[in-house]
Write a protein that holds these residues in place. Structure first.
Motif, short mmCIF file in Angstrom:
data_model
loop_
_atom_site.label_atom_id
_atom_site.label_comp_id
_atom_site.label_asym_id
_atom_site.label_seq_id
_atom_site.Cartn_x
_atom_site.Cartn_y
_atom_site.Cartn_z
N ALA A 91 1.43 11.17 -10.37
CA ALA A 91 0.58 12.25 -10.64
C ALA A 91 1.52 13.51 -10.75
CB ALA A 91 -0.25 12.44 -9.59
N SER A 92 2.43 13.71 -10.15
CA SER A 92 3.27 14.74 -9.81
C SER A 92 4.13 14.68 -11.26
CB SER A 92 4.11 14.74 -8.79
OG SER A 92 5.08 15.67 -8.78
N GLU A 93 4.67 13.70 -11.83
CA GLU A 93 5.30 13.69 -13.17
C GLU A 93 4.31 14.10 -14.30
OE1 GLU A 93 6.90 9.88 -13.31
OE2 GLU A 93 8.25 10.10 -11.87
N GLU A 94 3.07 13.57 -14.03
CA GLU A 94 2.28 13.89 -15.31
C GLU A 94 1.75 15.48 -15.15
OE1 GLU A 94 -1.26 11.39 -14.79
OE2 GLU A 94 -0.19 9.64 -15.60
N ASP A 95 1.66 15.88 -13.99
CA ASP A 95 1.61 17.54 -14.11
C ASP A 95 2.68 18.07 -14.52
OD1 ASP A 95 -0.95 16.84 -12.66
OD2 ASP A 95 -0.33 17.44 -10.70
N ILE A 120 0.65 -1.21 -0.08
CA ILE A 120 0.00 -0.02 0.00
C ILE A 120 0.96 1.48 -0.05
CG2 ILE A 120 -1.39 1.35 1.36
CD1 ILE A 120 -3.03 -1.19 2.18
N PHE A 121 1.84 1.27 0.88
CA PHE A 121 2.64 2.49 1.00
C PHE A 121 3.39 2.52 -0.65
CE2 PHE A 121 7.18 4.22 1.45
CZ PHE A 121 6.78 5.39 2.16
N THR A 122 3.94 1.51 -1.38
CA THR A 122 4.78 1.63 -2.34
C THR A 122 3.68 2.23 -3.48
OG1 THR A 122 6.03 -0.03 -1.68
CG2 THR A 122 6.16 0.44 -4.04
N PHE A 123 2.40 1.60 -3.29
CA PHE A 123 1.60 2.00 -4.62
C PHE A 123 1.05 3.44 -4.23
CE2 PHE A 123 -3.05 2.51 -5.85
CZ PHE A 123 -2.73 2.32 -7.07
N THR A 124 0.73 3.96 -3.16
CA THR A 124 0.41 5.39 -2.89
C THR A 124 1.56 6.25 -3.22
OG1 THR A 124 0.99 5.29 -0.37
CG2 THR A 124 -1.32 4.96 -1.15
N ALA A 125 2.90 5.89 -3.20
CA ALA A 125 4.09 6.70 -3.24
C ALA A 125 4.22 6.65 -4.67
CB ALA A 125 5.22 5.98 -2.56
#
Length: 121
Positions: free
Chosen positions: A36-40, A25-30
């Motif tokens: 998302a940041s890279e896409e932005d 879960i931690f890896t997936f959210t990170a």
């Protein structure tokens, strides 16, 4: 002889499973946050590139006063407008369609239209 177990298998298994789920879960959210940041960042860069491309081209406004004074001076000189010799004219176009390519061709098209009452062939 009976040996005493140091740990029971189900208890160890469930602890390991809880740890594994936590790590996943931690890896997936990170990863999702980083993606998302890279896409932005990629979208912001693409927008900046498009803005730079648009602003690098000259803005060709209609400038009706200049066009009218040009047409008036050409009519006073009784000069016939030349046929179109550029590469942007297409059947069904109006003079406004030339404005996005070249202001001088737009101005000449306006003069041709005023003189002949029709657009180029």
């Amino acid at each position: 002889m009976y040996h005493k177990r140091i740990f029971s298998l189900p208890q160890y298994f469930f602890k390991a499973l809880k740890y594994l789920v936590f790590v996943l879960i931690f890896t997936f959210t990170a990863t999702a946050t980083a993606t998302a940041s890279e896409e932005d960042d990629a979208l912001a860069k693409a927008q900046a590139d498009m803005n730079a491309e648009v602003f690098s081209k000259p803005f060709l406004a209609e400038r009706p006063e200049e066009v009218n004074s040009y047409i008036k001076s050409m009519l006073e000189k009784k000069l016939k407008p030349p046929e179109y010799s550029g590469k942007y004219w297409r059947r069904g176009y109006t003079c406004r369609d030339l404005l996005r390519h070249n202001w001088t061709q737009y101005r000449n098209c306006q003069y041709y239209y005023r003189y002949h009452g029709r657009y180029y062939y």
